[in-house]
Design a protein around this motif. Structure first.
Motif, short mmCIF file in Angstrom:
data_model
loop_
_atom_site.label_atom_id
_atom_site.label_comp_id
_atom_site.label_asym_id
_atom_site.label_seq_id
_atom_site.Cartn_x
_atom_site.Cartn_y
_atom_site.Cartn_z
N GLN A 19 0.71 -1.19 0.10
CA GLN A 19 0.15 -0.03 0.00
C GLN A 19 0.77 1.36 0.02
OE1 GLN A 19 -2.19 -0.76 3.57
NE2 GLN A 19 -3.87 -1.99 2.29
N ALA A 20 2.37 1.17 0.27
CA ALA A 20 2.87 2.30 0.27
C ALA A 20 3.11 3.22 -0.88
CB ALA A 20 4.45 1.97 0.62
N ILE A 21 2.97 2.62 -2.03
CA ILE A 21 3.07 3.19 -3.42
C ILE A 21 1.69 4.13 -3.47
CG2 ILE A 21 3.31 2.97 -5.89
CD1 ILE A 21 5.91 2.37 -4.40
N ASP A 22 0.65 3.60 -3.09
CA ASP A 22 -0.52 4.11 -3.09
C ASP A 22 -0.58 5.47 -2.25
OD1 ASP A 22 -1.69 2.62 -4.98
OD2 ASP A 22 -2.60 1.02 -3.46
N GLY A 23 0.07 5.22 -0.81
CA GLY A 23 -0.17 6.22 -0.02
C GLY A 23 0.92 7.34 -0.48
#
Ligand code: FE2
Ligand code: FE2
Length: 302
Positions: A214-218
């Motif tokens: 999820q880090a890239i979305d964040g």
């Protein structure tokens, strides 16, 4: 994954150290007869309805906003780095010292950019607004997941490297004082890019696979938030240009200003960092396929 070390980075950082009073104030003055920003970032030349002196004023306004926005982002980098260092103060001595040096340099840069702003406004003769306030922006950014924030900081650090090496270093037309500020900032940021890579690694190792995914979305969410601020800055820069030069723009010229300057500002702060190969390399390690995904987004910020 990582070829950097706290020990080597600390050793380099200790060789670089400069004081604010060594690089600003006294006889070190801004020369307002010269541009401050490289044209590849400022993009004032396509605005052919502006006279040469008006283009130069806009270039200098963009320069002031550039350092103002750096000051803002460093206000969230500083607490983030301190929070990252604090839980392991009893651990690796080189780690503790390298991270505290990183934080101390960002505190110095925040101070430096405030000093710059005083000199700029005196010399330019008009107020030039910068988005803020810093505390509110820092609070909004730090409310995101730590890995997404660390990635955003990594983007900023590599972006700074790229700006200086690709666009500033060999540009002989720029004001020497402004260029000196960029150079001294870059000299310390070179270590930050490495330390932030180590921070991303440490934080990602403590994350679950889902959190890592999820880090890239964040990061992209944070990018959207930053972009909204940048678009407000482009409006402020137009107001500063009008105030500074007494110039008024027709509706058509205003549209042209926004079309060119929105993209110039987006490339400066978003596209040039998002497309940095070292940043893409880390994104790809966190989640395979991310480099291609981000490269697909970059043209919107170019
Ligand atoms: Fe900095
Ligand atoms: Fe930095």
């Amino acid at each position: 994954m990582i070829r950097y070390s706290y020990q080597a980075t600390l050793a380099t950082a200790q060789k670089v150290t400069w004081r604010i009073e060594d690089i600003i104030g006294g006889d070190k003055r801004l020369d307002f007869s010269k541009p401050f920003m490289p044209e590849s970032l400022a993009r004032v030349e396509p605005l052919d309805f502006l006279r040469a002196d008006e283009k130069r004023a806009l270039n200098q306004i963009r320069g002031a906003a550039y350092l103002g926005i750096f000051g803002l982002v460093e206000e969230f980098i500083l607490p983030f780095v301190l929070d990252h260092a604090r839980p392991q103060l009893q651990g690796d001595d080189y780690r503790v010292r390298a991270l505290l040096q990183f934080a101390s340099e960002e505190a110095k840069h925040i101070h430096l950019f405030k000093r710059f702003r005083e000199e700029f406004e005196q010399g330019f003769g008009h107020d030039c607004a910068v988005i803020g306030p810093p505390e509110a922006i820092a609070q909004a950014v730090l409310a995101h997941d730590p890995l997404a924030v660390a990635l955003t900081i990594l983007h900023i650090e590599w972006m700074t490297q790229r700006h200086y090496l690709d666009s500033v270093k060999d540009d002989q037309s720029l004001d020497t004082q402004f260029k000196s500020l960029l150079k001294h900032h870059w000299m310390e940021e070179a270590q930050h890019a490495k330390l932030d890579t180590l921070m991303v690694q440490a934080i990602s190792e403590a994350c679950s696979p889902t959190e890592r995914e999820q880090a890239i979305d964040g990061y992209l969410e944070l990018g959207g938030m930053i972009d909204a601020g940048l678009m407000q800055q482009v409006k402020f820069d137009l107001e500063s240009l009008k105030r500074g030069t007494g110039r008024t723009l027709t509706a058509e010229e205003t549209d042209r200003y926004f079309a060119v300057q929105q993209q110039a500002t987006r490339w400066t702060f978003i596209g040039s960092g998002m497309s940095h190969k070292n940043f893409l390399g880390i994104a790809e390690l966190l989640k395979p396929g991310s480099a291609m995904r981000l490269e697909g987004i970059v043209p919107m910020f170019s």
